[in-house]
Structure formats: C-alpha cells, structure tokens
Design a protein around this motif. Structure first.
Motif, mmCIF file in Angstrom:
data_model
loop_
_atom_site.group_PDB
_atom_site.id
_atom_site.type_symbol
_atom_site.label_atom_id
_atom_site.label_comp_id
_atom_site.label_asym_id
_atom_site.label_seq_id
_atom_site.Cartn_x
_atom_site.Cartn_y
_atom_site.Cartn_z
ATOM 1 N N THR A 160 41.540 -22.273 21.298
ATOM 2 C CA THR A 160 42.827 -22.603 20.443
ATOM 3 C C THR A 160 43.989 -21.973 21.374
ATOM 4 O O THR A 160 43.894 -20.875 21.898
ATOM 5 C CB THR A 160 42.852 -21.857 19.176
ATOM 6 N N GLY A 161 44.976 -22.780 20.991
ATOM 7 C CA GLY A 161 46.249 -22.414 22.039
ATOM 8 C C GLY A 161 46.118 -22.494 23.363
ATOM 9 O O GLY A 161 45.402 -23.090 24.086
ATOM 10 N N ASP A 162 46.653 -21.646 24.309
ATOM 11 C CA ASP A 162 46.695 -21.703 25.613
ATOM 12 C C ASP A 162 46.363 -20.479 26.274
ATOM 13 O O ASP A 162 46.322 -20.120 27.470
ATOM 14 C CB ASP A 162 48.247 -21.805 26.347
ATOM 15 N N GLU A 163 45.572 -19.709 25.550
ATOM 16 C CA GLU A 163 45.171 -18.434 26.153
ATOM 17 C C GLU A 163 44.031 -17.791 24.996
ATOM 18 O O GLU A 163 43.917 -18.300 24.155
ATOM 19 C CB GLU A 163 46.365 -17.354 26.125
ATOM 20 N N LEU A 164 43.499 -16.848 25.575
ATOM 21 C CA LEU A 164 42.569 -16.004 24.648
ATOM 22 C C LEU A 164 42.750 -14.360 24.910
ATOM 23 O O LEU A 164 43.474 -14.016 25.824
ATOM 24 C CB LEU A 164 41.005 -16.463 24.819
ATOM 25 N N ASP A 165 42.308 -13.742 23.888
ATOM 26 C CA ASP A 165 42.187 -12.301 23.915
ATOM 27 C C ASP A 165 40.791 -11.458 24.734
ATOM 28 O O ASP A 165 39.883 -12.004 24.179
ATOM 29 C CB ASP A 165 42.618 -11.519 22.771
ATOM 30 N N VAL A 166 40.982 -10.770 25.775
ATOM 31 C CA VAL A 166 40.016 -9.861 25.858
ATOM 32 C C VAL A 166 39.864 -8.454 25.254
ATOM 33 O O VAL A 166 40.908 -7.670 25.452
ATOM 34 C CB VAL A 166 39.869 -9.787 27.484
ATOM 35 N N VAL A 167 39.122 -8.277 24.262
ATOM 36 C CA VAL A 167 39.306 -7.103 23.373
ATOM 37 C C VAL A 167 38.263 -5.866 23.987
ATOM 38 O O VAL A 167 36.968 -6.275 24.147
ATOM 39 C CB VAL A 167 39.119 -7.374 21.977
ATOM 40 N N ARG A 168 38.835 -4.836 24.025
ATOM 41 C CA ARG A 168 37.851 -3.606 24.533
ATOM 42 C C ARG A 168 37.039 -3.058 23.053
ATOM 43 O O ARG A 168 37.859 -2.961 22.345
ATOM 44 C CB ARG A 168 38.590 -2.477 25.038
ATOM 45 N N TYR A 169 35.917 -2.897 23.338
ATOM 46 C CA TYR A 169 35.152 -2.187 22.244
ATOM 47 C C TYR A 169 34.471 -0.930 22.768
ATOM 48 O O TYR A 169 34.188 -0.851 24.153
ATOM 49 C CB TYR A 169 34.090 -3.142 21.760
ATOM 50 N N SER A 170 34.400 0.051 21.993
ATOM 51 C CA SER A 170 33.836 1.419 22.586
ATOM 52 C C SER A 170 32.714 2.030 21.517
ATOM 53 O O SER A 170 32.576 1.594 20.633
ATOM 54 C CB SER A 170 35.120 2.509 22.594
ATOM 55 N N MET A 171 31.883 2.979 22.215
ATOM 56 C CA MET A 171 30.717 3.465 21.536
ATOM 57 C C MET A 171 30.781 4.917 22.332
ATOM 58 O O MET A 171 31.180 5.092 23.237
ATOM 59 C CB MET A 171 29.710 2.621 21.738
ATOM 60 N N ARG A 172 30.161 5.654 21.748
ATOM 61 C CA ARG A 172 29.756 7.063 22.140
ATOM 62 C C ARG A 172 28.644 6.818 23.303
ATOM 63 O O ARG A 172 27.771 5.821 23.197
ATOM 64 C CB ARG A 172 29.185 8.192 21.214
ATOM 65 N N VAL A 173 28.842 7.812 24.170
ATOM 66 C CA VAL A 173 27.808 7.827 25.440
ATOM 67 C C VAL A 173 26.332 7.852 24.874
ATOM 68 O O VAL A 173 26.209 8.396 23.898
ATOM 69 C CB VAL A 173 28.085 9.044 26.224
#
Length: 754
Positions: free
Chosen positions: A419-432
């Motif tokens: 959709t649209g002209d772009e997308l988002d790159v989203v960071r996900y985190s977790m414990r070591v």
C-alpha cells in the motif's frame, strides 16, 4: 507467550503410537513425559547412550535435547516486543515492496542490505515503476539508521543514493564472509538471482559496496538444466548463505516445492553445503519432527548462526497463509478496498496473509519448529497483508531502552507492504537468549536432563523470576541419585533477572570443581520462573581472563591495539588489587570493560565483559559476606542459617529463639563481632548471647568458648577470641513473640576478620 506442554503431550502420544493414553497422576495431571520424544534422537549434542559433552558451550533452551523429562514445567516461546519504526522506505528509488533484508554488525557499524523496490497497485494490475536494486543502510547502534550517499549507481540522473553496485536486482542476499580463508577481494559475498529466476550466481566484493561475479557459471540452477533432478526448486525468495565453522563449509538455504499426495505443492526449505561457495551438494529438505503442520507454506527461511551458541542455528521463516478464496473475515480486516484492488490482479494478492515463525536446529537440517506465530499481525492497520510481519535475516545486539539493563537482541520486520509508496521497517527486541525458556508457573514444576559431562567449575544460568519465584538446581549421578553437597535441599534458591547467574549450593558455594569431567544429571525445580540457557564455565580469574584475551587475538577477533589495551588494564588491576588499592583496581577494570565494549565481535564482547564484571565484583568485595538468620534455633549445634543473602532485611533478634549470622566464601579468621540495635534499647544482656561457628552450615556448629561480651551504646561487642570458620552466628534464648532488638541484617551484625 506459548507453552510447549500441549506439544509435549502430542509428541509423547505420537511416540507411543496411535491411540496411546498417557499416564495420569492422582491429581488428574499428566504424569512426567519425555520433553521431546519425537526429536531428541536427532538433535542431541551427545551420541546415543553417551553423556552430552558441552564443554563451556552455551546451550539454549530453544530446541535443546538435553532436557529428558518434564513434570509441571514446559518450554515456552517468548514473542519479541515491538519497538520503534527503524526506517521508512520513502526515497524515490525505494517504495512499498522493500521486503528482503539482511542485518549484521560489521566492526563498529551495523549494516542493513535491503531490496529497493516499489509496487503500484491500480486498475487490476501490479506495476513496478522502477527496477529493483540492492541498497545499504547503516547504524552505530542498530536503532537509528541512515542512508549513506554511495555515489555508485545512477537513479533518475543522480548517484546521490545508497544503492550498491553490481549486486543484481531484488532477491540478492549480501553477507560478510567469516571464512578465515576468504581472500581480501571476497570478504563480502552475495547471491544474485538471474536468468529469469532460474539460476543463482556467486558475487564477491572487497568493501561490500561494489560487487562482481566470482564465476560466469551459476552456483545452482533449477528446472531442466539441473543435474540432480530437483526440478521443483524455486529461487524467488531470499536465498540465505553463510560460513559455518562447525562444519567448515558454507550453508545455503533455498526454496523448494514438494509434491503432495493430492497433486498440490507447498513452499518448503532446502539446505545445501559447499567448501568453496561454487560447487554445492544436492539440497536436502528441512525436517520438523513433531510438528502438527509440517507442510505449512514457508515463504522465506532467514536462518542464522546464533553468536552466543555457534553450534545452534535459528530460523525466522515467513509463513504464507492462503485461505481457499474470500472469506467473511477478510471483510473485517483493515483496508478492505485496497485488498479488493489487489485481488483484481490476482486473488491471492488480496486473500493471502503472512506472519513469522521461530525454529532452531543443532545440525542445520532437523529443526524444532514452533507452529504458533513468533510475530503476529496484531492490531496494526497495515499488518494483515501478504508479506507483512516478515522478519528479515539477521539478529544484532542493541542497547536496551531500559536504563541500566543489559543489551538486548533486535530483529527487523516489515509493515505496510503493497500500500502507498513506502513501507515501514520495524525493530523488535528480546532478551539475550530469550527465544524459548524452561518455564514453570507459581504452582511449580521441574525438569531433569539427560546425562551431561560437567565442563567447568561453575554452572551459569540465564534466568528470570517473579519476586516470589525461585529456581533451584540439584546435581544427580547418571542413575538419578543426588550427589552429596549438591542436593535440592543444599541448593541456594535463585531469584532475580540475570543473564549469567552462577548456581550455588551449601549456602553460597558455587564450586563444581570436584565434578568436572564427570557425567551428571541436572534437576531444575522452578516456580514462577524461566531459564533461557545454561553453560558450564571455568572460575574467572586474572590469569584466565588474560588467556581469554590472547585467544581472541589469536583467532583474529581482537586487533593488536585492542589486545594491548585490554592486557594493560588487567595488569594494572591485578597490581592494584595485590597492593590493597581497591579503588585503583576497580578503576582499571572499568577501563577494561569500556575497551571490551568496543569489541565488534558479539561473542567475544560478551565473554570479555562478563569476565570484567566478575573480576570487578571480586576486587571490590573479595570475600562478600552473606547475612542470614534462623528462627526457632533451640539446638544451636544443629541449627543451620537460612535466608542468606538478604542483607537489607529488617530482622528482630530477641524473637522466637532467633539467631543471626554471616557466611563467607572461604574460611576466614574471625576475631570480633558487633551487634547494633536501631534505637539502643533492648532487654538482651551480655549473658544472653553466645557465638557459634561452622565449616559447612550443615549441623556441625560448635560454640566458641571464652568470648567476652560487653554492652556498649547501641548494642554489644564480642571479643577475646580468634577462630577460623566459614559461618558464624549469634544465638539468644528468648522464645516469646516480643522483641526489643531490631535492625537491617547487614547493619545489625558486623564481623571483624584478621
């Protein structure tokens, strides 16, 4: 979070045969069952019938075959936490289809190679406004990303962009080659999809910016050209490769379309290996023993080596779900109008949805796969489309957003595809290490391992508990009998949140030295707690840390300058500590930790920082005192101190035959004691108080004779003796509920040592 107790029971039933009934306890709960009956034979780190030999290697709970039996405990999948939008692909050469990416740390810089591609959905068509290219984003912390102006590839008349040269189009995978034999002009490699998506070509680069083909011959082909008969291969995915030092070969993970009995096919993953990156073995299909849905469509694989446990491979495949046509629920998903527009080009463009799974392996072919989503679409407006929620390849270490918390792990997923002209790159985190844990609820549970050979003097756990939760560990012989000194009753309860907690027994003793090299079983008893990983470790010393630095330098992990700086600070700390200059020693170790933090290799940085932290603790308090108490101490010769380590606890001494005491890490010469009350008023008299010492805190207490007790302002002093022991306690005779002598434990009792 998802628990494996249900899966464990399903797998156990499968192992017993169709229609099998599991035993049930009197309470109605399923009796203890093998943890992984369907897969243990494939994934165990030891050979059949032999103890597993881990050495000092870290073992994740994710996919481990070490745990042989579960009773009330379960393996739990921990979904990552969604963080910030790391990058929006809004540049003219990018767009809404920047799907594939690989993120890794390269020296002091994080690199993200990604597809720069756009889709224009309109009038029943999906147009591609510009050819796909490979782009590079960079970061110093894995959180804030920038696009360097590389000046290499022209786009719309300008080279002011971050496009990489010679890397092909949208399905290219770029990686840093860690093979020590790789030539300087091929330290970076890539896999290019070409020949109408029928062939993969090997690429090389000296700097990761300009690539060229290593050979004009494809590294792999599919269809009639193939020589191995696997005509159902397909390369329109992210084909992942890396050097695996465990087998001293490259691994390549690609897509395959196996045939189903009903005439259909599905998207699967195959693996091939190579010694030279040019000639590859016949690919093998990955296996998922025990999976209730082994034939799910896996669009990508995203398999990586885990830096803290290099013998372990982790995968984050995108699961592709395509319902049989339009369903009522499609009309309740976000942005129905655009979904219908995509369907005009192809029905699956509108009906298909994707999420991410998690899987792990010890051999690279047989994977323990969780079929519950690792990343779900969730409530986001742009998350319920084909290619959304898709994790890119790569796990990186990033700073925690919580002040004072240790570093965490990050992965990156797409949102807003199509959709649209772009997308988002989203960071996900977790414990070591926080992918899967051994978990038990507040009601408690336990697990017993298969025989393991003790590989070091300390057993170290990555664990987290609630305030009320606890973890205890019993060491058993291979027959399952507790070993004297390491029984459950002698295990110190562990609580807190720690990436490297040393297990202790006998009221503070961590030593497994007498058991090193022997096969044992570990029995974990937990309540409201999680254990994420375990490993054996040698006791950390200055000599051992210096050897660690030399080893990392010898294998190329440290530069000569880094080696020199680290060794210099260790020498300064050792000299200062030997001279009794504690502050100078701690300052030198602080500088050592800062230098270790600048090491780019994740595994080396982890081990050096852990060693520096332990040395700092040893130097700052070489013989840390653990305070504790015992209620109802009516037989002082047998009454063992409890609650050791609760130094800040507020305690009443003259209450129900209570005694208070302290424990040391080794025998010390005790020459005086002081008791202090909060307000200095008490019913206690010098004649009420006596001193006892012990070597084991195990019923071997002896009274110290000749002690001179004197009443002083605020409390009492004890002098006139000199005794060597590991444990000391002060005993008083009052057995009622009244009390007049109170204080925090560490302030109530002061021990003077020679």
């Amino acid at each position: 979070m998802t628990d494996v107790s249900r899966r464990g029971l399903l797998r156990a039933a499968g192992a017993l045969g169709a229609g099998a009934v599991l035993p049930v306890t009197a309470a109605g709960a399923a009796a203890a069952v093998p943890a992984h009956p369907a897969t243990a034979a494939h994934r165990g780190p030891g050979r059949a019938g032999r103890p597993a030999d881990l050495g000092d290697r870290l073992e994740l709970m994710a996919g481990t075959a070490l745990v042989e039996q579960l009773d009330g405990a379960a393996f739990r999948l921990h979904q990552p936490v969604r963080r910030e939008v790391a990058m929006t692909t809004d540049r003219p050469w990018e767009g809404s289809a920047c799907h594939y990416r690989h993120v890794f740390r390269d020296g002091d810089t994080y690199r993200m190679y990604y597809t720069a591609l756009d889709y224009d959905v309109r009038d029943g068509r999906v147009d591609i406004p510009h050819p796909g290219r490979i782009a590079l984003a960079q970061s110093t912390d894995g959180i804030t990303w920038t696009r360097p102006s590389l000046g290499l590839v022209e786009f719309d008349g300008s080279t002011d962009n971050n496009l990489v040269a010679g890397a092909g189009e949208s399905h290219t995978f770029v990686f840093k080659d860690t093979n020590p034999a790789a030539p300087a002009d091929a330290r970076y490699k890539a896999i290019e999809l070409a020949d109408n998506a029928t062939a993969l070509y090997p690429l090389k680069s000296a700097d990761g910016l300009t690539f060229s083909r290593i050979s004009g011959t494809p590294m792999m082909v599919w269809g009639p050209k193939t020589g191995h008969g696997l005509v159902n291969m397909a390369f329109d995915t992210l084909n992942v490769a890396f050097w695996d030092p465990a087998i001293e070969r490259y691994r390549l993970y690609i897509r395959y379309w196996p045939d189903l009995d009903d005439g259909g096919t599905y998207r699967a993953i195959m693996v091939s290996t190579s010694a030279d990156f040019l000639t590859w073995s016949v690919p093998e299909l990955l296996e998922y023993p025990g999976s209730p849905a082994p034939e799910e469509n896996l669009y990508t694989n995203n398999v990586v080596r885990y830096h803290r446990a290099p013998h372990t491979l982790l995968g984050f495949p995108m699961r592709y779900v395509q319902p049989a046509g339009w369903m009522v629920s499609h009309l309740h998903l976000p942005n129905v109008e655009h979904r219908e527009e995509r369907s005009r080009a192809s029905e699956r463009y509108g009906t298909a949805m994707t999420d991410t799974l998690f899987m792990s392996s010890r051999d690279g072919t047989v994977f323990d796969r969780w079929d519950e989503a690792y990343i779900q679409p969730g409530p986001g407006v742009e998350n319920w489309k084909y290619a959304d929620n898709s994790v890119g390849c790569g796990i990186v270490v990033t700073p925690s957003q919580v002040g004072g918390a240790p570093d965490e792990l990050s992965i990156y997923a797409t949102e807003g595809y199509w959709t649209g002209d772009e997308l988002d790159v989203v960071r996900y985190s977790m414990r070591v290490d926080g992918f899967v844990s051994l978990h038990a609820p507040r009601s408690g549970g336990e697990a017993i391992t298969a025989p393991i050979r003790v590989g070091g003097e300390h057993l170290v756990l990555n664990l987290a508990t609630s305030a009320a939760g606890r973890v205890r560990v019993e060491v058993q012989n291979p027959a399952g009998r507790p070993i004297d000194g390491f029984s459950l009753e002698e295990s110190d309860p562990l609580f807190g949140d720690d990436l490297a907690r040393v297990v202790t027994w006998r009221r503070g003793d961590p030593g497994l030295g007498a058991l090193v090299g022997r096969p044992v079983r570990l029995r974990f008893v937990l309540d409201d707690a999680d254990v994420y990983s375990l490993r054996f470790r040698a006791a950390i010393t200055f000599d051992g840390t210096e050897a660690m630095v030399e080893g990392h330098h010898d294998d190329g992990t440290l530069t000569a300058a880094q080696r020199q700086a680290l060794l210099a600070e260790l020498a300064a700390a050792r000299t200062a500590a030997a001279g009794g200059r504690t502050d100078d020693a701690v300052a030198a170790l602080d500088r050592f930790l800062a230098a270790a933090g600048a090491v780019s290799d994740d595994a080396a940085r982890d081990t050096l920082r852990e060693a520096g932290t332990v040395l700092t603790r040893q130097v700052a308090d070489p013989w840390p005192t653990l305070y504790g108490w015992l209620g109802g101490d009516v037989e002082p010769e047998k009454g063992n101190l409890e609650n050791l380590g609760l130094s800040s606890a507020l305690v009443a001494l003259d209450y129900r035959n209570r005694s208070v005491g302290a424990a040391f890490w080794e025998p010390v010469a005790i020459t005086a004691l002081t008791l202090r009350d909060v307000d200095g008023t008490t019913r206690l008299t010098p004649g009420d108080l006596s001193v006892y010492v012990s070597d084991t805190n195990d019923g071997d207490w002896r009274r110290v004779e000749g002690v001179q007790v004197a009443r002083v302002p605020g409390g009492f002093t004890f002098t006139g003796f000199d005794v060597t022991a590991r444990y000391v306690k002060v005993v008083q005779p009052h057995s009622d509920d009244a009390f007049t002598f109170t204080n925090q434990l560490s302030k109530m009792l002061e021990v003077t040592t020679a």
